[in-house]
Design a protein around this motif. Sequence first.
Motif, short mmCIF file in Angstrom:
data_model
loop_
_atom_site.label_atom_id
_atom_site.label_comp_id
_atom_site.label_asym_id
_atom_site.label_seq_id
_atom_site.Cartn_x
_atom_site.Cartn_y
_atom_site.Cartn_z
N PRO A 159 89.75 0.80 52.92
CA PRO A 159 88.50 1.41 53.37
C PRO A 159 87.97 0.69 54.60
N VAL A 160 87.06 1.34 55.29
CA VAL A 160 86.30 0.69 56.35
C VAL A 160 85.30 -0.24 55.67
N VAL A 161 85.14 -1.45 56.20
CA VAL A 161 84.25 -2.42 55.57
C VAL A 161 83.20 -2.91 56.57
N ALA A 162 81.94 -2.81 56.17
CA ALA A 162 80.85 -3.40 56.94
C ALA A 162 80.23 -4.51 56.10
N MET A 163 79.99 -5.65 56.72
CA MET A 163 79.46 -6.80 56.01
C MET A 163 77.93 -6.73 55.97
N LEU A 164 77.38 -7.04 54.80
CA LEU A 164 75.93 -7.09 54.61
C LEU A 164 75.47 -8.54 54.57
N ALA A 212 86.66 -6.65 59.58
CA ALA A 212 85.36 -6.01 59.36
C ALA A 212 85.04 -5.08 60.52
N SER A 213 84.47 -3.93 60.19
CA SER A 213 84.15 -2.93 61.22
C SER A 213 82.70 -2.98 61.66
N GLY A 214 81.90 -3.88 61.08
CA GLY A 214 80.52 -3.97 61.49
C GLY A 214 79.74 -4.96 60.65
N PHE A 215 78.51 -5.19 61.07
CA PHE A 215 77.61 -6.09 60.37
C PHE A 215 76.24 -5.42 60.28
N LEU A 216 75.69 -5.39 59.08
CA LEU A 216 74.37 -4.81 58.87
C LEU A 216 73.51 -5.80 58.10
N LEU A 217 72.28 -5.95 58.53
CA LEU A 217 71.36 -6.76 57.76
C LEU A 217 70.82 -5.95 56.59
N LYS A 218 70.51 -6.63 55.51
CA LYS A 218 70.06 -5.92 54.31
C LYS A 218 68.71 -5.25 54.50
N ASP A 219 67.99 -5.65 55.53
CA ASP A 219 66.71 -4.99 55.79
C ASP A 219 66.82 -3.90 56.85
N THR A 220 68.05 -3.39 57.04
CA THR A 220 68.25 -2.26 57.96
C THR A 220 67.32 -1.11 57.59
N ASP A 221 66.76 -0.46 58.60
CA ASP A 221 65.87 0.68 58.39
C ASP A 221 66.57 1.72 57.51
N LEU A 255 94.74 -5.27 74.96
CA LEU A 255 93.80 -6.39 74.84
C LEU A 255 94.25 -7.41 73.81
N GLU A 256 95.27 -7.06 73.02
CA GLU A 256 95.81 -7.94 71.99
C GLU A 256 94.74 -8.32 70.97
N VAL A 257 93.97 -7.31 70.54
CA VAL A 257 92.98 -7.51 69.50
C VAL A 257 93.30 -6.57 68.34
N GLY A 258 92.73 -6.88 67.17
CA GLY A 258 93.10 -6.13 65.97
C GLY A 258 92.09 -5.12 65.49
N SER A 259 90.92 -5.04 66.15
CA SER A 259 89.92 -4.11 65.66
C SER A 259 89.04 -3.62 66.79
N ARG A 260 88.34 -2.53 66.53
CA ARG A 260 87.42 -1.96 67.51
C ARG A 260 86.24 -2.90 67.77
N VAL A 261 85.82 -3.62 66.73
CA VAL A 261 84.71 -4.55 66.92
C VAL A 261 85.11 -5.66 67.89
N GLN A 262 86.30 -6.21 67.72
CA GLN A 262 86.76 -7.24 68.64
C GLN A 262 86.87 -6.69 70.05
N ALA A 263 87.35 -5.46 70.18
CA ALA A 263 87.45 -4.84 71.50
C ALA A 263 86.07 -4.66 72.11
N ALA A 264 85.09 -4.27 71.30
CA ALA A 264 83.73 -4.09 71.80
C ALA A 264 83.15 -5.41 72.30
N LEU A 265 83.36 -6.49 71.54
CA LEU A 265 82.86 -7.79 71.96
C LEU A 265 83.57 -8.27 73.22
N LEU A 266 84.85 -7.94 73.32
CA LEU A 266 85.61 -8.32 74.51
C LEU A 266 85.11 -7.56 75.73
N ALA A 267 84.73 -6.30 75.55
CA ALA A 267 84.17 -5.51 76.65
C ALA A 267 82.90 -6.16 77.16
#
Length: 222
Positions: free
Chosen positions: A75-80, A97-106, A194-206
């Motif tokens: 599955p896609v996993v987002a960390m809380l 991990a495909s993302g990070f969300l705080l537990k107080d997300t709107d 880019l030799e990265v393993g995920s979209r999140v890593q690619a986004a940070l690299l951008a």
Amino acid sequence: MIRVLVVDDEAMIRTGFRHILECVDDIDVVAAVSGGSAVRTARETRPDVVLLDIRMPDVDGLTVLAELRRLPDPPVVAMLTTFDMDEYVATALREGASGFLLKDTDPEQLPYSLRSLAEGGVVLSAKVTRTVVDGFLDTEPYGPATAGVARLTDRERAVLMLVADGLSNVGIAERMHLSAATVKDHVSAVLNKLEVGSRVQAALLAERAGLLREAAPPAEGR
């Protein structure tokens, strides 16, 4: 329907997320469990998205993440998390991990985040600080990967910038007037170059390469 599994050590948090998400027509919370039951429940329920507490007393959230990503159809996993934890971010990103969300997300924003995750988008909470992002980039060997940006075609750079904006393959396809299959091929090419393993890593690299400060390149690239 987007099938969602909520994993958190606190019953109140699990109940809160379930209550919010069960009010949404296109989201089905298949289970809400503590960390020790996460992998077994994921095998049984086969969720599309897992919201996973990054730190739990009964089991390490990063260990659960690694086990989830090793499933035959992961599955896609987002960390809380309740706060920014620099020391966990790099490991979570390396483990897929495909993302990070705080537990107080709107609560109103949460369904949109889940839809984006289910469609392959990148989700980083607005409250994930610059320090966390910079800390990850500073601890990773991204010099050669940043140089890989120069190997991207104009169209691949455009795709990377839209990935960094959090768009899914479908969203990128609509923006660039391409098929979703073509976008998927472009995203794969970007990750390889880019030799990265995920979209999140690619986004940070951008971000590291300064692409997000550039004007969007034309879609009609090479």
